[in-house]
Design a protein around this motif. Structure first.
Motif, short mmCIF file in Angstrom:
data_model
loop_
_atom_site.label_atom_id
_atom_site.label_comp_id
_atom_site.label_asym_id
_atom_site.label_seq_id
_atom_site.Cartn_x
_atom_site.Cartn_y
_atom_site.Cartn_z
N GLN A 131 0.83 -1.19 0.00
CA GLN A 131 0.00 0.00 0.00
C GLN A 131 0.87 1.26 0.00
O GLN A 131 2.09 1.20 0.17
N GLU A 132 0.22 2.41 -0.18
CA GLU A 132 0.95 3.67 -0.18
C GLU A 132 1.75 3.84 1.10
O GLU A 132 2.89 4.31 1.08
N ASP A 133 1.16 3.48 2.21
CA ASP A 133 1.87 3.51 3.48
C ASP A 133 2.62 2.18 3.62
O ASP A 133 2.06 1.16 4.02
N ARG A 134 3.91 2.21 3.31
CA ARG A 134 4.68 0.96 3.28
C ARG A 134 4.90 0.37 4.67
O ARG A 134 5.33 -0.78 4.79
N ARG A 135 4.61 1.13 5.69
CA ARG A 135 4.75 0.57 7.04
C ARG A 135 3.80 -0.60 7.24
O ARG A 135 4.08 -1.49 8.04
N ILE A 136 2.67 -0.61 6.50
CA ILE A 136 1.73 -1.72 6.60
C ILE A 136 2.40 -3.00 6.10
O ILE A 136 2.36 -4.05 6.76
N GLU A 138 5.61 -3.53 5.79
CA GLU A 138 6.75 -3.85 6.65
C GLU A 138 6.29 -4.58 7.91
O GLU A 138 6.93 -5.54 8.35
N ASN A 139 5.18 -4.13 8.48
CA ASN A 139 4.65 -4.79 9.68
C ASN A 139 4.20 -6.20 9.36
O ASN A 139 4.45 -7.14 10.14
N MET A 140 3.54 -6.39 8.20
CA MET A 140 3.06 -7.72 7.85
C MET A 140 4.22 -8.67 7.62
O MET A 140 4.18 -9.84 8.01
N MET A 141 5.29 -8.18 6.98
CA MET A 141 6.46 -9.04 6.77
C MET A 141 7.09 -9.42 8.10
O MET A 141 7.51 -10.57 8.29
N ALA A 142 7.17 -8.48 9.03
CA ALA A 142 7.75 -8.78 10.34
C ALA A 142 6.92 -9.83 11.07
O ALA A 142 7.47 -10.76 11.69
N ARG A 143 5.61 -9.70 11.01
CA ARG A 143 4.74 -10.68 11.66
C ARG A 143 4.92 -12.06 11.01
O ARG A 143 4.96 -13.09 11.70
N ALA A 144 5.01 -12.10 9.67
CA ALA A 144 5.17 -13.38 8.98
C ALA A 144 6.51 -14.02 9.30
O ALA A 144 6.61 -15.24 9.46
N ARG A 145 7.55 -13.22 9.41
CA ARG A 145 8.86 -13.77 9.79
C ARG A 145 8.78 -14.39 11.17
O ARG A 145 9.30 -15.48 11.41
N ARG A 220 -10.83 -1.92 4.20
CA ARG A 220 -10.17 -2.24 2.94
C ARG A 220 -10.25 -1.08 1.96
O ARG A 220 -9.35 -0.84 1.17
N MET A 221 -11.34 -0.34 2.02
CA MET A 221 -11.54 0.72 1.06
C MET A 221 -10.45 1.77 1.16
O MET A 221 -10.14 2.45 0.19
N GLY A 222 -9.84 1.92 2.33
CA GLY A 222 -8.81 2.93 2.48
C GLY A 222 -7.41 2.39 2.48
O GLY A 222 -6.47 3.14 2.37
N THR A 223 -7.24 1.08 2.61
CA THR A 223 -5.88 0.58 2.84
C THR A 223 -5.44 -0.51 1.89
O THR A 223 -4.27 -0.85 1.87
N ASP A 229 0.44 1.17 -3.71
CA ASP A 229 1.58 2.04 -3.96
C ASP A 229 1.92 1.96 -5.45
O ASP A 229 2.57 1.01 -5.90
N GLN A 230 1.50 2.96 -6.20
CA GLN A 230 1.73 2.96 -7.64
C GLN A 230 3.13 3.44 -8.01
O GLN A 230 3.48 3.48 -9.20
N THR A 231 3.93 3.78 -7.01
CA THR A 231 5.33 4.13 -7.29
C THR A 231 6.25 2.91 -7.21
O THR A 231 7.44 3.02 -7.49
N LEU A 232 5.71 1.76 -6.80
CA LEU A 232 6.53 0.55 -6.63
C LEU A 232 7.24 0.22 -7.94
O LEU A 232 6.63 0.21 -9.02
N ASN A 233 8.55 -0.05 -7.86
CA ASN A 233 9.34 -0.33 -9.06
C ASN A 233 10.46 -1.29 -8.72
O ASN A 233 10.63 -1.71 -7.57
#
Length: 387
Positions: A131-136, A138-145, A220-223, A229-233
């Motif tokens: 998502q635009e807020d990449r902290r979301i 990052e948090n999900m990856m940390a939880r999955a790890r 979901r409608m907001g997040t 994140d349309q800047t992802l490259n």
């Protein structure tokens, strides 16, 4: 009623689910050209079987994301599964473990990843939307790890949602908008209402927890996909590596050129996918680019594919073209919707049995010796054999 194949489970799922839920499971984008093309690509390939081979013992084992799997498939990531059955993601994870396969949990899951880990010792992968807020993310990856998920599937074909006309036709929105049509749709499916609908709308609890929001699906409608994140490259693969030390696959690759770029960024693998025909209508079938993609892949990289897989013979065709394995999306969901965890387990067992039958009839006893030579346009089979 005896259910003999995936198509039978599809019919049973359609009977059980309200129209809006089945449309969500089944539908594709726009005119559904790509949805049909995915199936047509498999149907266009013919086999050239060899006979009088020793096929008394069939070995379907392989390695997926560096770990052993009983056969070359992953129960793939699908979102919002709670509209099909309660505790759907847990049921799919258990069914995958019973089949000896990994299970990939969607960012848009309706069960917490920690809960899914609690119910299975099997291999778990995380599918990630950013998502635009990449902290979301990052948090999900940390939880999955922390929950010992082994692989990450970064989905890259969804900067926006594809146009899905069936959503308009059936009135599918989240949150649900209560119209006379929707109410009629639900009350005329009393089994679904009694087992699923009575418990209320499903919640995107994983996404909500990582976004530190309430658990309601309206979040979901907001997040989620409405604010991707349309800047992802490609440069962001380095950002991903900084937050994930396991295997990384790029899911949603639709051209050989993008696959080559992914390999240049040293990812562990790619998933050739057009999102099951649900995003860009008119895209090619992943089957069409497997062989060329594999020719450019480093030896350490894995090429997976999805889209339209309904038979064990479809898996054989994908592997014969060079894929390490396939992701299963709709097929196990048909089983889940029709009969819960036992239905998902039965669909996986059917596919595995069909896979073994196909290999026997091709005269190929080991999955690892399967090559494109078993396909009619590629000459004779190159399976190891005694003459």
């Amino acid at each position: 009623m005896v259910l003999s194949n995936v198509a039978d489970y599809r019919t049973a799922a359609q009977r059980f689910l309200p129209g809006f839920a089945f449309s969500y499971l089944e539908g594709g984008a726009e005119n559904e050209i790509t949805l049909r093309r995915n199936r047509a690509a498999f149907e266009a390939l013919a086999f050239e079987p060899r006979v009088l081979q020793d096929v008394s013992v069939i070995d379907t084992r392989t390695m997926l994301a560096g770990r052993p799997a009983t056969w070359p498939a992953v129960v793939g990531p699908t979102g919002l599964n709670g509209i099909f059955r309660r505790h759907a993601d847990e049921a799919l994870a258990r069914a995958a473990q019973a089949a000896g396969l990994p299970f990939a949990l969607s960012t848009a899951s309706t069960s917490l990843l920690e809960v899914v880990r609690d119910v299975t010792d099997g291999d778990l992968w995380l599918q990630l939307y950013v998502q635009e807020d990449r902290r979301i993310a990052e948090n999900m990856m940390a939880r999955a790890r922390a929950a010992k998920f082994s692989a990450l599937l970064l989905t890259v074909d969804t900067p926006v949602l594809g146009q899905r006309d069936d959503y308009v036709r059936t009135g599918f929105t989240m949150p649900l908008r209560w119209t006379p049509r929707l109410v009629w749709d639900i009350v005329t499916h009393p089994r679904w209402l009694a087992t699923v609908g009575i418990h209320g709308q499903p919640k995107l609890v994983n996404l909500s927890r990582s976004a530190q929001l309430g658990a309601g699906i309206e979040d979901r409608m907001g997040t989620s996909t409405h604010r991707m994140d349309q800047t992802l490259n490609w440069r962001d693969i380095a950002w991903l590596r900084a937050h994930w030390d396991g295997k990384i696959f790029i899911k949603g690759i639709q051209t050989v050129e993008d696959a080559r770029t992914a390999f240049q960024h040293e990812v562990d693998g790619v998933v050739l996918s057009n999102h099951g025909g649900r995003q860009l209508d008119g895209a090619r079938s992943p089957l069409d680019i497997i062989a060329q993609t594999v020719s450019y892949a480093p030896r350490s990289a894995e090429v997976l594919a999805d889209g339209g897989i309904l038979r064990g013979s479809d898996i054989v065709k994908a592997v014969a073209l060079g894929a390490r394995g396939v992701l299963l999306g709709r097929a196990p969901l048909y089983g889940l919707a029709a009969a819960g965890q036992s239905g998902a387990r039965d669909v996986l067992a059917l596919l595995h049995n069909e896979l073994q039958t196909c290999l026997r009839l091709l005269g190929c006893a080991r999955l690892t010796s399967l090559t494109a030579d078993v396909l009619a346009s590629h000459g004779f089979t190159a399976c190891d054999r005694r003459r």
